[in-house]
Design a protein around this motif. Structure first.
Motif, PDB file in Angstrom:
ATOM      1  N   SER A 252      34.745  25.103  17.263  1.00 34.38           N
ATOM      2  CA  SER A 252      35.448  24.905  16.191  1.00 34.38           C
ATOM      3  C   SER A 252      35.814  23.251  16.197  1.00 34.38           C
ATOM      4  CB  SER A 252      36.893  25.475  16.378  1.00 34.38           C
ATOM      5  OG  SER A 252      37.641  25.014  17.786  1.00 34.38           O
TER       6      SER A 252
ATOM      7  N   GLY B  75      40.503  26.885  17.808  1.00 32.15           N
ATOM      8  CA  GLY B  75      39.390  27.552  18.941  1.00 32.15           C
ATOM      9  C   GLY B  75      40.409  28.716  19.144  1.00 32.15           C
TER      10      GLY B  75
ATOM     11  N   LEU C 288      36.988  27.508  24.002  1.00 30.38           N
ATOM     12  CA  LEU C 288      38.213  26.958  24.054  1.00 30.38           C
ATOM     13  C   LEU C 288      38.215  25.820  25.027  1.00 30.38           C
ATOM     14  CD1 LEU C 288      40.837  26.855  22.528  1.00 30.38           C
ATOM     15  CD2 LEU C 288      41.579  28.685  23.867  1.00 30.38           C
TER      16      LEU C 288
END
Length: 372
Positions: free
Chosen positions: A141, A147, A349
């Motif tokens: 992302s 994310g 992430l």
């Protein structure tokens, strides 16, 4: 235009940290490209039919457990070309407006999102809502907030979210990790990651903040971020960073040209890394401990990866990274296989949280604490 990862053509003679010469004796070759168990084939639709999408599809021709069965694109001519090349029926072809209809298509188990970074979030949420597994290129992302929403959406939908970390299945990489875990290098003290190339066309999407979410850090610097984590074997707890911009016309506001950054780990290990779009021949990892070292150059290019330690050459046999990645991801989805280095959404992430912190550190000039 060259692929964002296809930038290593030769080694830089002067790039070594330590001016040493060695008489290399080859290591015993450990087999990390494990035999793929027979089982169901992962039926994959490729979303985004650019240069990397083509590379993935070509590699999947050699997969045992994964196959290209569908396409999603905004360019009808590309769809026609792919249909002819990969024998894809009309019913498995979609555009960006109607691909939610994959929900009712049993010929598609997963969608591999290979589009500009800023599109990943929305596309992932739609694929998850359609009940299909998501494989998403890195960066997952443009920030950690998006994310996290992607991770949550896939959990809610009961589908896998996997990130395209092909190096997590690469044999030389896994051998260095094995040697570190076995204590071959002693207590780890330092890591260096160099990731960069000179970017070309100034009008490409990678230099458009709205599509890329940044510049070199999103595209190539993420390799050193991720590499620092799996090479050291710890999660960083702080970051400092500095930016240099020599061409503000090409690299506009919010599009980083060169960033040096430092990561601190709980054990006291420090990682010193460089991310750049300004010059080439940067694809190197160096890990050193009290008893030895490991070096990889190229370390993340398409291969073959070249690697050695204080005891000699590694250079394990090269297998196309994307072939191994897709077979192993099929095993993760269907067999519940646990990779040595994770490739799930939570792994992606963590990198996004670090990238957010790097940008914050550049702006503030301060050391930024990390909580991964």
């Amino acid at each position: 235009m060259k692929s964002r990862r296809d930038f290593i053509k030769k080694l830089s003679v002067g790039a070594g940290i330590l001016p040493m010469t060695f008489s290399f004796a080859p290591y015993q070759k450990h087999q990390y490209i494990s035999d793929i168990q027979d089982g169901p084939v992962l039926k994959v639709a490729i979303m985004g039919l650019g240069s990397y999408g083509n590379r993935v599809a070509e590699a999947m021709k050699d997969c045992k457990r994964a196959k290209v069965t569908g396409v999603i694109s905004g360019t009808p001519s590309k769809i026609k070309d792919w249909q002819a090349k990969y024998n894809i029926p009309d019913k498995n072809c979609y555009n960006y407006e109607n691909f939610d209809a994959i929900k009712n298509n049993p010929d598609i188990d997963a969608v591999y999102i290979i589009t500009p970074n800023a599109l990943h979030h929305g596309q992932c949420l739609r694929v998850a809502a359609a009940g299909k597994h998501v494989i998403c290129e890195k960066p997952m992302s443009i920030n950690a907030k998006e994310g996290k929403e992607m991770v949550d959406a896939c959990k809610k939908a009961g589908v896998h979210l996997l990130i395209g970390y092909r190096m997590h299945f690469e044999a030389n990489t896994l051998e260095v990790i094995r040697l570190r875990n076995a204590g071959e290098f002693g207590t780890v003290k330092f890591f260096q990651g160099l990731s960069g190339f000179k970017i070309g066309d100034p009008n490409q999407w990678r230099l458009n903040k709205e599509l890329a979410g940044g510049g070199a850090m999103m595209d190539i610097g993420i390799y050193s971020i991720n590499g620092a984590r799996y090479m050291v074997g710890e999660e960083p707890i702080w970051v400092t960073a500095q930016e240099v911009k020599t061409d503000p016309i090409k690299f506009k506001e919010g599009v980083d040209e060169t960033i040096t950054f430092q990561l601190g780990f709980p054990s006291g290990v420090v990682a010193s890394c460089l991310s750049t779009y300004a010059f080439s021949y940067l694809d190197k990892f160096f890990l050193v401990g009290e008893k030895g070292f490991a070096e990889m150059q190229p370390s993340t290019g398409y291969g073959p990866i070249k690697s050695w330690t204080h005891k000699g050459r590694l250079d394990l046999p090269h297998v196309t990274h994307q072939t191994t990645q897709m077979d192993q991801m099929a095993a993760i989805i269907f067999d519940g296989k646990k990779p040595i280095v994770p490739v799930d959404g939570e792994e992606g992430l963590k990198d996004m949280k670090i990238i957010d912190a790097i940008f914050q550190a550049v702006k503030s000039g301060d050391k930024v604490a990390l909580k991964l």
